[in-house]
Design a protein around this motif. Structure first.
Motif: not given
Length: 390
Positions: A155-159
């Protein structure tokens, strides 16, 4: 999980608490918040109707009043939705049974002076963990920790997208306050915020064809990573307490001859408990759930449930208290985190969160709890938290 024998339907205030614990299902709360959002949008529509009439009059003079009847009808409909629509649904689903909250210092300070601390059945402020007690610990939680970490990494890209957008708008606010040259709000501020923002929002060198057109790779990655980010946050909320809680604060539930020991080492005698509610979460039963007949084959035949961890009991126990004020008066700080009370601190319960504990160990503890409650003539009820059909 086997249901302990001797259970019955909750009655009285136990039934009210059972309703509160089971009707806060995610789908119902989502419907309530969707109704709140609809009310806000309707109010915005009413404002737009007024603005339309004002602009029409300014640009076309009194001839602009031709649109007034139509705008008035739209405004009345929008105000009707804002004021009247779904009020009972919102009240019922966001605070069913008037709601309960965690016991706080203000609640204790507001107790009548006649309420004196009771030393409790053990005679100590903090009871030692009894043998066989369910204690929060990282042991046996490897699957939970691993899945939480994997979901958060995915989920790092969305964060990163959320953080980038927030920083861009904060910079926009600061620029508008500090520079007289900035006199208009720029909703496209993120795409002008540094090289990363320009690359993400304007670089279309990498596109992926989809059913309705094309989308850039970076947007597609962010959209896909939003799901594991949400799952990772939910799983982290389960994993972090297992790492931080120590000593008596790590006790979730222990059963002794004289009663039960709950969070923080709070000892409750059987004479202080009016009912025991075993709340089982039945909303999700597998990490991969197969659908029935799909509508024209448009829906996928299965649904992934990344927050479901096999082996967890997905169970909570609520010990309804006969006199919550006496218990609240003698509860220490860590013990209050497991006590939930109503607004008047006249009714409440001790919540034992057994969600992440192994199902077999929870079954053994619940069997001991049911046996002790049966000897003390304390009713035990099984209540299921499910997604409503309607």
């Amino acid at each position: 999980m086997t249901i302990p024998p001797g259970t019955r339907r909750p009655v009285g205030y136990a039934a009210r608490i059972a309703s509160y614990l089971t009707r806060r299902a995610g789908s119902q709360r989502a419907e309530a918040w969707a109704m709140v959002a609809l009310k806000v949008l309707a109010l915005a529509l009413a404002v737009v109707c007024v603005v339309v009439v004002v602009v029409a009059v300014q640009e076309s003079g009194w001839r602009g009043l031709v649109v007034a009847p139509f705008a008035l009808v739209g405004m009345l409909l929008a105000l009707g939705i804002t004021v009247l629509a779904g009020n009972e649904l919102v009240r019922d689903r966001l605070r069913p049974g008037r709601g309960y909250h965690r016991l706080g210092a203000r609640d204790v300070a507001a107790l009548p002076a006649t309420v004196e601390p009771d030393p409790g059945p053990a005679g100590d402020d903090v009871a030692e963990p009894p043998e066989g007690a369910l204690i929060s610990s990282p042991r046996g939680q490897a699957t939970l920790f691993t899945r939480a970490a994997v979901c958060l990494v995915l989920g790092l890209p969305a964060a990163a997208f959320v953080v980038l957008s927030l920083l861009a708008y904060v910079h926009q606010v600061w620029a508008g306050w500090s520079s007289p040259d900035v006199d208009a709000w720029a909703w496209d501020a993120p795409q002008h915020f540094g090289e990363l923002g320009r690359w993400f929002f304007t670089d279309e060198s990498l596109v992926v064809p989809v059913k309705q057109g094309e989308v850039t790779v970076q947007v597609l990655v962010v959209l896909l990573s939003a799901v594991p980010l949400g799952a990772g946050i939910i799983l982290a909320q389960q994993a972090v307490p297992a790492l931080l809680r120590r000593g008596a604060a790590a006790i979730d539930l222990g059963v002794v001859q004289t009663g039960a020991v709950t969070r923080g080492g709070l000892a409750l005698g059987w004479d202080e408990i009016s009912a025991a509610l075993v709340v089982r979460d039945q909303r999700v039963t597998a990490d991969v759930e197969r659908r029935g007949t799909t509508a024209g084959g448009r829906l996928p035949p299965f649904v992934l449930r990344p927050t479901f961890v096999r082996g967890q009991s997905r169970t909570r126990v609520a010990l309804v208290l006969r006199d919550v004020r006496d218990v609240a008066a003698r509860a220490t700080g860590p013990q209050r985190r497991g006590l939930l009370v109503d607004d008047d601190v006249t009714h409440g319960y001790a919540l034992c969160d057994l969600w992440v504990h192994p199902a077999d160990r929870v079954t053994e503890t619940l069997a001991a709890l049911a046996a002790g409650a049966r000897r003390a003539r304390v009713p035990v009820s099984i209540v299921d938290r499910e997604i409503a059909e309607s």
